[in-house]
Write a protein that holds these residues in place. Structure first.
Motif, PDB file in Angstrom:
ATOM      1  N   TRP A  81     -17.874  32.872 -55.505  1.00  0.00           N
ATOM      2  CA  TRP A  81     -18.894  33.798 -55.968  1.00  0.00           C
ATOM      3  C   TRP A  81     -18.266  35.167 -56.244  1.00  0.00           C
ATOM      4  N   ALA A  82     -18.894  35.915 -57.144  1.00  0.00           N
ATOM      5  CA  ALA A  82     -18.359  37.215 -57.551  1.00  0.00           C
ATOM      6  C   ALA A  82     -19.366  38.322 -57.255  1.00  0.00           C
ATOM      7  N   LEU A  83     -18.877  39.389 -56.619  1.00  0.00           N
ATOM      8  CA  LEU A  83     -19.681  40.585 -56.366  1.00  0.00           C
ATOM      9  C   LEU A  83     -19.150  41.702 -57.267  1.00  0.00           C
ATOM     10  N   ILE A  84     -19.953  42.096 -58.247  1.00  0.00           N
ATOM     11  CA  ILE A  84     -19.532  43.077 -59.241  1.00  0.00           C
ATOM     12  C   ILE A  84     -20.064  44.453 -58.841  1.00  0.00           C
ATOM     13  N   ALA A  85     -19.167  45.448 -58.835  1.00  0.00           N
ATOM     14  CA  ALA A  85     -19.487  46.783 -58.305  1.00  0.00           C
ATOM     15  C   ALA A  85     -20.128  47.699 -59.334  1.00  0.00           C
ATOM     16  N   ASN A  86     -19.935  47.434 -60.629  1.00  0.00           N
ATOM     17  CA  ASN A  86     -20.433  48.322 -61.684  1.00  0.00           C
ATOM     18  C   ASN A  86     -19.944  49.759 -61.510  1.00  0.00           C
ATOM     19  N   ALA A  87     -18.724  49.900 -61.030  1.00  0.00           N
ATOM     20  CA  ALA A  87     -18.205  51.232 -60.712  1.00  0.00           C
ATOM     21  C   ALA A  87     -18.095  52.125 -61.941  1.00  0.00           C
ATOM     22  N   PHE A  88     -17.779  51.533 -63.098  1.00  0.00           N
ATOM     23  CA  PHE A  88     -17.561  52.338 -64.301  1.00  0.00           C
ATOM     24  C   PHE A  88     -18.851  52.666 -65.048  1.00  0.00           C
ATOM     25  N   ASP A  89     -19.957  52.099 -64.617  1.00  0.00           N
ATOM     26  CA  ASP A  89     -21.245  52.309 -65.290  1.00  0.00           C
ATOM     27  C   ASP A  89     -22.172  53.122 -64.386  1.00  0.00           C
ATOM     28  N   PRO A  90     -22.369  54.405 -64.676  1.00  0.00           N
ATOM     29  CA  PRO A  90     -23.191  55.231 -63.779  1.00  0.00           C
ATOM     30  C   PRO A  90     -24.647  54.802 -63.709  1.00  0.00           C
ATOM     31  N   THR A  91     -25.139  54.054 -64.708  1.00  0.00           N
ATOM     32  CA  THR A  91     -26.526  53.571 -64.640  1.00  0.00           C
ATOM     33  C   THR A  91     -26.662  52.326 -63.782  1.00  0.00           C
ATOM     34  N   LEU A  92     -25.561  51.600 -63.564  1.00  0.00           N
ATOM     35  CA  LEU A  92     -25.529  50.314 -62.843  1.00  0.00           C
ATOM     36  C   LEU A  92     -26.298  49.205 -63.563  1.00  0.00           C
ATOM     37  N   LEU A  93     -26.687  49.414 -64.810  1.00  0.00           N
ATOM     38  CA  LEU A  93     -27.611  48.502 -65.475  1.00  0.00           C
ATOM     39  C   LEU A  93     -27.019  47.734 -66.656  1.00  0.00           C
ATOM     40  N   ARG A  94     -25.857  48.127 -67.164  1.00  0.00           N
ATOM     41  CA  ARG A  94     -25.351  47.519 -68.387  1.00  0.00           C
ATOM     42  C   ARG A  94     -25.063  46.034 -68.223  1.00  0.00           C
ATOM     43  N   ASN A  95     -24.383  45.651 -67.160  1.00  0.00           N
ATOM     44  CA  ASN A  95     -24.107  44.231 -66.947  1.00  0.00           C
ATOM     45  C   ASN A  95     -25.404  43.434 -66.858  1.00  0.00           C
ATOM     46  N   TYR A  96     -26.337  43.932 -66.073  1.00  0.00           N
ATOM     47  CA  TYR A  96     -27.591  43.209 -65.874  1.00  0.00           C
ATOM     48  C   TYR A  96     -28.325  43.025 -67.196  1.00  0.00           C
ATOM     49  N   LEU A  97     -28.401  44.095 -67.999  1.00  0.00           N
ATOM     50  CA  LEU A  97     -29.095  44.022 -69.274  1.00  0.00           C
ATOM     51  C   LEU A  97     -28.406  43.045 -70.227  1.00  0.00           C
ATOM     52  N   ALA A  98     -27.082  43.059 -70.246  1.00  0.00           N
ATOM     53  CA  ALA A  98     -26.344  42.161 -71.131  1.00  0.00           C
ATOM     54  C   ALA A  98     -26.587  40.701 -70.768  1.00  0.00           C
ATOM     55  N   PHE A  99     -26.596  40.386 -69.486  1.00  0.00           N
ATOM     56  CA  PHE A  99     -26.806  38.996 -69.076  1.00  0.00           C
ATOM     57  C   PHE A  99     -28.247  38.557 -69.333  1.00  0.00           C
ATOM     58  N   GLU A 100     -29.194  39.470 -69.162  1.00  0.00           N
ATOM     59  CA  GLU A 100     -30.577  39.138 -69.504  1.00  0.00           C
ATOM     60  C   GLU A 100     -30.705  38.865 -71.007  1.00  0.00           C
ATOM     61  N   THR A 101     -29.991  39.630 -71.810  1.00  0.00           N
ATOM     62  CA  THR A 101     -30.014  39.433 -73.256  1.00  0.00           C
ATOM     63  C   THR A 101     -29.352  38.111 -73.639  1.00  0.00           C
ATOM     64  N   ALA A 102     -28.263  37.763 -72.961  1.00  0.00           N
ATOM     65  CA  ALA A 102     -27.611  36.472 -73.209  1.00  0.00           C
ATOM     66  C   ALA A 102     -28.573  35.321 -72.928  1.00  0.00           C
ATOM     67  N   ARG A 103     -29.378  35.462 -71.885  1.00  0.00           N
ATOM     68  CA  ARG A 103     -30.367  34.425 -71.589  1.00  0.00           C
ATOM     69  C   ARG A 103     -31.456  34.381 -72.669  1.00  0.00           C
ATOM     70  N   GLU A 104     -31.862  35.564 -73.138  1.00  0.00           N
ATOM     71  CA  GLU A 104     -32.829  35.623 -74.234  1.00  0.00           C
ATOM     72  C   GLU A 104     -32.310  34.886 -75.464  1.00  0.00           C
ATOM     73  N   LEU A 105     -31.015  35.023 -75.743  1.00  0.00           N
ATOM     74  CA  LEU A 105     -30.411  34.367 -76.898  1.00  0.00           C
ATOM     75  C   LEU A 105     -30.182  32.872 -76.673  1.00  0.00           C
ATOM     76  N   GLY A 106     -30.267  32.436 -75.430  1.00  0.00           N
ATOM     77  CA  GLY A 106     -30.049  31.030 -75.126  1.00  0.00           C
ATOM     78  C   GLY A 106     -28.581  30.653 -75.057  1.00  0.00           C
ATOM     79  N   LEU A 107     -27.723  31.603 -74.657  1.00  0.00           N
ATOM     80  CA  LEU A 107     -26.298  31.299 -74.498  1.00  0.00           C
ATOM     81  C   LEU A 107     -26.101  30.419 -73.280  1.00  0.00           C
TER      82      LEU A 107
END
Length: 411
Positions: free
Chosen positions: A113-139
């Motif tokens: 399992w992977a624990l991602i820190a989002n250290a470089f993203d001050p909003t902490l939201l970019r990874n989460y939003l991208a993966f939600e969008t990937a699911r929307e696209l059906g990847l």
């Protein structure tokens, strides 16, 4: 009037009591009810000082789900990542492994399992939003994700996201890496020659393109030659073939969806690392997605690098790179991307609007975001590495930049 002031005083004292109580509690009790808690106790008690070069160490993990169910197990723990694992990046990402597959937080079964820190993203939201969008696209095989709060040897380390790593498995990337002496399906990661070298990885080139063999993880010479030959042929077809030739060898719609995801969000790493492809049933598929902290304008446009400037800008085409360098320029492929975008336009158009998708995600996870900065003590304006955009001084400013970038990208 006196009754009014008595009520006002009572309310003030109540708030003061809540404030004093909140500030006096220990870190282990600050987790919001909706956020699972993960805690590591390492063998030598030095988990907060771990570096990637230390490799795996022994630790005990405690995972408390929001329904109060627990996991308490021994695991192997290590620092993960490339730039995120640099010594001066103190909010480390981690990989942990069980001895047997475990279903963690209802995300499917797996050892690693992977624990991602989002250290470089001050909003902490970019990874989460991208993966939600990937699911929307059906990847296909897009990792499940959960916001969690992390403690290491009693120290609160803030807000993380738990992911299934990109690897073969019935609940991961469902490919057959065992039959025909391991020369059937496979999973690779595109990585440019300018990226960091990890001694544990197996690198090979197909044409002029460098890959890491991910599955099979430690391929023998025959398996390596098998992957190299197939990928060389596919790359040559992507370069010279027509639509029918390409459709025979790659899954076009995974390429369309993966391209749209990375084009829309302008992922800086798309020509560097963390770009995955898997070969299944005689065709090459694009994905699954990984690593979006340096996306959506979160790149340092002050660098001399043209890639950083291009990634930071919400304008223009960006993701015509790696295996997409030729196919992204073909008219028929661009038309498929446009059609895919149009079919999901209602979603994309709501990413940035007030009360839209990003606002909803932030509202859901606002408590753990605040804990990351107020209780764990990470600085929202910390400039960890020169390729990231220099953060603004407050969370609101950084969040407003992300919303504005998405608005401009949509336009």
């Amino acid at each position: 009037m006196r009754h009014f002031f008595q009520k006002l005083l009572s309310a003030f004292l109540c708030l003061l009591f809540v404030s004093i109580s909140y500030n006096s509690i220990n870190a282990a009790s600050i987790t919001a009810p909706s956020i699972p808690k993960i805690s590591f106790v390492t063998e030598n008690g030095n988990g907060c000082e771990l570096e990637k070069s230390d490799g795996y160490i022994n630790a005990e993990i405690s995972i408390t789900n929001t329904d109060a169910t627990d996991i308490l197990e021994n695991v192997s723990l290590k620092v993960r990542g490339n730039t995120t694992s640099l010594s001066w990046v103190k909010k480390k990402a981690f990989t942990f492994k069980f001895s047997k597959k475990k279903n963690v937080l209802g995300m499917g079964t797996g050892k690693k399992w992977a624990l991602i820190a989002n250290a470089f993203d001050p909003t902490l939201l970019r990874n989460y939003l991208a993966f939600e969008t990937a699911r929307e696209l059906g990847l296909e095989y897009t990792s499940n994700q959960k916001f969690v709060e992390l403690w290491v040897d009693g120290s609160f380390r803030g807000s993380y996201i738990l992911y299934e790593p990109v690897q073969a498995g019935a609940d991961r990337v469902d490919i057959d890496i065992d039959s025909n002496s391991g020369m059937n399906d496979f999973l690779v990661e595109y990585e440019t020659e300018t990226a960091m070298i990890n001694e544990s990885d197996t690198y090979f080139k197909a044409g002029d393109t460098r890959f890491i063999a991910q599955e099979p993880e430690d391929p023998d010479d025959a398996q390596l030659s098998y992957m190299q030959n197939i990928l060389s042929d596919i790359i040559d077809t992507l370069k010279k073939g027509n639509e029918a030739d390409i459709e025979e060898k790659v899954d076009i719609y995974s390429f369309v969806k993966y391209y749209l995801l990375n084009e829309y969000f302008k992922t800086y790493d798309f020509d560097v690392t963390s770009v995955f492809f898997y070969y299944k049933n005689g065709k090459l598929y694009a994905g699954p997605p990984w690593d979006y902290d340096l996306s959506m304008g979160n790149e340092n446009a002050e660098l001399s690098s043209e890639r950083a400037k291009a990634a930071n800008s919400p304008q223009d085409v960006f993701a015509d790179k790696n295996l997409f360098v030729n196919i992204a320029k073909k008219t028929w492929f661009k038309n498929l991307v446009k059609a895919e975008y149009e079919s999901h336009y209602n979603y994309f158009s709501k990413l940035h609007i007030n009360g839209g998708i990003l606002d909803s995600i932030r509202l859901t996870y606002n408590d753990t975001i605040q804990h990351n900065y107020n209780e764990a003590g990470w600085k929202v304006n910390k400039f960890w590495i020169n390729i990231q955009r220099k953060p603004d001084s407050t969370y609101e400013e950084n969040y407003a930049f992300l919303k504005d970038w998405l608005s401009q990208r949509n336009a």
